[in-house]
Design a protein around this motif. Sequence first.
Motif, PDB file in Angstrom:
ATOM      1  N   GLY A   1      -5.326  14.469   2.635  1.00  0.00           N
ATOM      2  CA  GLY A   1      -6.087  13.327   3.148  1.00  0.00           C
ATOM      3  C   GLY A   1      -6.263  12.266   2.097  1.00  0.00           C
ATOM      4  N   VAL A   2      -6.575  12.671   0.867  1.00  0.00           N
ATOM      5  CA  VAL A   2      -6.740  11.699  -0.209  1.00  0.00           C
ATOM      6  C   VAL A   2      -5.449  10.962  -0.466  1.00  0.00           C
ATOM      7  CG1 VAL A   2      -7.220  11.439  -2.656  1.00  0.00           C
ATOM      8  CG2 VAL A   2      -8.627  12.972  -1.278  1.00  0.00           C
ATOM      9  N   GLY A   3      -4.345  11.715  -0.469  1.00  0.00           N
ATOM     10  CA  GLY A   3      -3.048  11.073  -0.696  1.00  0.00           C
ATOM     11  C   GLY A   3      -2.714  10.080   0.387  1.00  0.00           C
ATOM     12  N   THR A   4      -3.102  10.406   1.631  1.00  0.00           N
ATOM     13  CA  THR A   4      -2.832   9.492   2.732  1.00  0.00           C
ATOM     14  C   THR A   4      -3.627   8.205   2.588  1.00  0.00           C
ATOM     15  OG1 THR A   4      -2.422  11.362   4.195  1.00  0.00           O
ATOM     16  CG2 THR A   4      -2.892   9.256   5.240  1.00  0.00           C
ATOM     17  N   ARG A   5      -4.892   8.340   2.152  1.00  0.00           N
ATOM     18  CA  ARG A   5      -5.721   7.154   1.985  1.00  0.00           C
ATOM     19  C   ARG A   5      -5.210   6.283   0.847  1.00  0.00           C
ATOM     20  NH1 ARG A   5      -9.936  10.886   2.791  1.00  0.00           N
ATOM     21  NH2 ARG A   5     -10.392  10.914   0.577  1.00  0.00           N
ATOM     22  N   ARG A   6      -4.670   6.921  -0.187  1.00  0.00           N
ATOM     23  CA  ARG A   6      -4.245   6.163  -1.345  1.00  0.00           C
ATOM     24  C   ARG A   6      -2.862   5.539  -1.187  1.00  0.00           C
ATOM     25  NH1 ARG A   6      -6.121  10.132  -6.363  1.00  0.00           N
ATOM     26  NH2 ARG A   6      -8.365   9.767  -6.165  1.00  0.00           N
ATOM     27  N   ALA A   7      -2.106   6.017  -0.216  1.00  0.00           N
ATOM     28  CA  ALA A   7      -0.724   5.568  -0.073  1.00  0.00           C
ATOM     29  C   ALA A   7      -0.598   4.051   0.066  1.00  0.00           C
ATOM     30  CB  ALA A   7      -0.060   6.282   1.105  1.00  0.00           C
ATOM     31  N   PRO A   8      -1.395   3.390   0.919  1.00  0.00           N
ATOM     32  CA  PRO A   8      -1.249   1.930   1.026  1.00  0.00           C
ATOM     33  C   PRO A   8      -1.508   1.210  -0.291  1.00  0.00           C
ATOM     34  CG  PRO A   8      -2.495   2.791   2.881  1.00  0.00           C
ATOM     35  CD  PRO A   8      -2.368   3.903   1.893  1.00  0.00           C
ATOM     36  N   LEU A   9      -2.514   1.660  -1.054  1.00  0.00           N
ATOM     37  CA  LEU A   9      -2.796   1.027  -2.333  1.00  0.00           C
ATOM     38  C   LEU A   9      -1.668   1.263  -3.325  1.00  0.00           C
ATOM     39  CD1 LEU A   9      -6.624   1.763  -2.789  1.00  0.00           C
ATOM     40  CD2 LEU A   9      -5.515  -0.376  -2.138  1.00  0.00           C
ATOM     41  N   LEU A  10      -1.120   2.469  -3.332  1.00  0.00           N
ATOM     42  CA  LEU A  10      -0.003   2.753  -4.220  1.00  0.00           C
ATOM     43  C   LEU A  10       1.213   1.911  -3.849  1.00  0.00           C
ATOM     44  CD1 LEU A  10      -0.226   6.641  -4.587  1.00  0.00           C
ATOM     45  CD2 LEU A  10      -0.749   4.924  -6.317  1.00  0.00           C
ATOM     46  N   SER A  11       1.438   1.740  -2.558  1.00  0.00           N
ATOM     47  CA  SER A  11       2.558   0.915  -2.120  1.00  0.00           C
ATOM     48  C   SER A  11       2.368  -0.532  -2.552  1.00  0.00           C
ATOM     49  CB  SER A  11       2.668   1.001  -0.589  1.00  0.00           C
ATOM     50  OG  SER A  11       3.740   0.221  -0.115  1.00  0.00           O
ATOM     51  N   ALA A  12       1.125  -1.028  -2.443  1.00  0.00           N
ATOM     52  CA  ALA A  12       0.835  -2.396  -2.880  1.00  0.00           C
ATOM     53  C   ALA A  12       1.029  -2.544  -4.380  1.00  0.00           C
ATOM     54  CB  ALA A  12      -0.588  -2.777  -2.482  1.00  0.00           C
ATOM     55  N   GLU A  13       0.611  -1.542  -5.144  1.00  0.00           N
ATOM     56  CA  GLU A  13       0.798  -1.592  -6.595  1.00  0.00           C
ATOM     57  C   GLU A  13       2.288  -1.647  -6.939  1.00  0.00           C
ATOM     58  OE1 GLU A  13      -1.142  -1.825  -9.153  1.00  0.00           O
ATOM     59  OE2 GLU A  13      -3.098  -1.685  -8.191  1.00  0.00           O
ATOM     60  N   GLY A  14       3.077  -0.859  -6.225  1.00  0.00           N
ATOM     61  CA  GLY A  14       4.517  -0.871  -6.473  1.00  0.00           C
ATOM     62  C   GLY A  14       5.132  -2.221  -6.163  1.00  0.00           C
ATOM     63  N   ALA A  15       4.718  -2.820  -5.039  1.00  0.00           N
ATOM     64  CA  ALA A  15       5.239  -4.141  -4.678  1.00  0.00           C
ATOM     65  C   ALA A  15       4.791  -5.189  -5.687  1.00  0.00           C
ATOM     66  CB  ALA A  15       4.767  -4.512  -3.272  1.00  0.00           C
ATOM     67  N   ALA A  16       3.540  -5.067  -6.191  1.00  0.00           N
ATOM     68  CA  ALA A  16       3.046  -6.024  -7.184  1.00  0.00           C
ATOM     69  C   ALA A  16       3.828  -5.921  -8.489  1.00  0.00           C
ATOM     70  CB  ALA A  16       1.562  -5.785  -7.435  1.00  0.00           C
ATOM     71  N   ILE A  17       4.210  -4.694  -8.856  1.00  0.00           N
ATOM     72  CA  ILE A  17       5.018  -4.515 -10.071  1.00  0.00           C
ATOM     73  C   ILE A  17       6.380  -5.188  -9.899  1.00  0.00           C
ATOM     74  CG2 ILE A  17       6.215  -2.796 -11.490  1.00  0.00           C
ATOM     75  CD1 ILE A  17       3.831  -0.922 -10.968  1.00  0.00           C
ATOM     76  N   VAL A  18       6.958  -5.040  -8.717  1.00  0.00           N
ATOM     77  CA  VAL A  18       8.240  -5.702  -8.447  1.00  0.00           C
ATOM     78  C   VAL A  18       8.082  -7.217  -8.528  1.00  0.00           C
ATOM     79  CG1 VAL A  18      10.006  -6.113  -6.694  1.00  0.00           C
ATOM     80  CG2 VAL A  18       9.111  -3.803  -7.038  1.00  0.00           C
ATOM     81  N   ALA A  19       6.986  -7.743  -7.951  1.00  0.00           N
ATOM     82  CA  ALA A  19       6.735  -9.183  -8.020  1.00  0.00           C
ATOM     83  C   ALA A  19       6.580  -9.639  -9.464  1.00  0.00           C
ATOM     84  CB  ALA A  19       5.479  -9.543  -7.212  1.00  0.00           C
ATOM     85  N   GLY A  20       5.842  -8.853 -10.264  1.00  0.00           N
ATOM     86  CA  GLY A  20       5.681  -9.185 -11.669  1.00  0.00           C
ATOM     87  C   GLY A  20       7.002  -9.142 -12.420  1.00  0.00           C
ATOM     88  N   GLY A  21       7.837  -8.144 -12.094  1.00  0.00           N
ATOM     89  CA  GLY A  21       9.151  -8.056 -12.739  1.00  0.00           C
ATOM     90  C   GLY A  21      10.035  -9.238 -12.391  1.00  0.00           C
ATOM     91  N   GLY A  22       9.998  -9.653 -11.133  1.00  0.00           N
ATOM     92  CA  GLY A  22      10.777 -10.818 -10.733  1.00  0.00           C
ATOM     93  C   GLY A  22      10.315 -12.074 -11.437  1.00  0.00           C
ATOM     94  N   ALA A  23       8.987 -12.232 -11.575  1.00  0.00           N
ATOM     95  CA  ALA A  23       8.441 -13.397 -12.271  1.00  0.00           C
ATOM     96  C   ALA A  23       8.839 -13.371 -13.744  1.00  0.00           C
ATOM     97  CB  ALA A  23       6.922 -13.428 -12.129  1.00  0.00           C
ATOM     98  N   PHE A  24       8.860 -12.180 -14.345  1.00  0.00           N
ATOM     99  CA  PHE A  24       9.258 -12.049 -15.754  1.00  0.00           C
ATOM    100  C   PHE A  24      10.689 -12.531 -15.956  1.00  0.00           C
ATOM    101  CE2 PHE A  24      11.194  -9.800 -19.270  1.00  0.00           C
ATOM    102  CZ  PHE A  24      10.223  -9.857 -20.267  1.00  0.00           C
ATOM    103  N   VAL A  25      11.592 -12.049 -15.101  1.00  0.00           N
ATOM    104  CA  VAL A  25      13.004 -12.439 -15.232  1.00  0.00           C
ATOM    105  C   VAL A  25      13.174 -13.935 -14.993  1.00  0.00           C
ATOM    106  CG1 VAL A  25      15.307 -12.142 -14.240  1.00  0.00           C
ATOM    107  CG2 VAL A  25      13.837 -10.145 -14.602  1.00  0.00           C
TER     108      VAL A  25
END
Length: 380
Positions: free
Chosen positions: A5-29
């Motif tokens: 249950g905890v993992g299910t609740r955290r999944a959307p936030l983890l997905s957002a963090e992953g997408a934010a890292i990709v956005a940050g990486g794109g901005a870096f390049v």
Amino acid sequence: MASTGVGTRRAPLLSAEGAAIVAGGGAFVLALVVALPLFWGASLAIAGPDSLGQFVAIAAGVIAALAYVAGRLWTREGPRPFRAPAAASTEGDRAGRATAADVFDTIVIALAHGVIALLGWLALSAVLDNGFQDATVYFLSAAALAAVACAGTAYIVFLSSVQMDLMRLSTVLAVFVIVGILTAMLSAPDPHWWMLHLSALGMSSSVSSLSFNLTLIIAGVIVTALARYATDTRELVAPADDRPEARRSRAALIRVRVALILIGVLLAGVGLFPLNVSAVLHNVSAVGMVLTFSLVVFWVRAALPQAPASFFVLGYVFFATIVVMLLFYVVGYYVLTATELVAGVVVFSWLIVYLRVSGAATGAPRAEPVTGAGAATPAG
């Protein structure tokens, strides 16, 4: 099973963090690709014209605006300014495609994030330049620093966009106004501007005046855009509730909405018409904003009866504060700058608190009217 249950609740936030890292990486390049040939072989000052700070501020401003829009699109809710409350997901224009107003509001809020990044990095570079006086940055280090700054900006703004709601947006509005006004104060060409009045910040042709007036204009547009969400009758009063008190509450919400829109328009008018351009329009905008705020303070109890009593008391105290400040100015005890500053802080503070209270009320469970057989069914 609990861990699942905890993992299910955290999944959307983890997905957002992953997408934010990709956005940050794109901005870096992207920043690195632009900065390297631009800086090649040069040594850059930390702040000032053609400096590292100037490049970072402009690049981060553009990237922040794009990152906000990308974050809203990533949520698959379309170009809406923030998450729609669950109760409204099947109602009205929020159920289908985003409306033109939604798109406009999203652009305005994205622009606010961009301006915050622009002014924030300008202010930070000025502070660093003062700490490292006469220092220069070699082109490789400058390009790397610029890329890191842009990546961090994209990461933060993307997460802000994904998690944006009415309460969080009130914080963005507060930060935006504070950063804009402080930047105008710190960069004012006349260090004794305060001897005249607060509006003196917007009367020159300098960057200070641009920052001051632009901050007021965009803040006014944001307040105007927010009025629709902060007074959504569908969220604060059940649509099927036809009791007299519910009808009065809906009517009061409409009055508050009109007043908030008027406050936003008048706030933008203060920036659109600096005192040296049109004293009449400038003063009408400023005085009209305070008068409209005074009306809202007394209307809001009927519009938002579920708000805590302390919120209503706060509004009355703020209104009394403005009255006392005006009396102090009339008798010559306070200068105009102090009166304007206190009045402006009071109005903005109340608006931000109202947005948070309204956001909390919107997110709270709503009592639906009881009809039919259920009305006569005893609880026990």
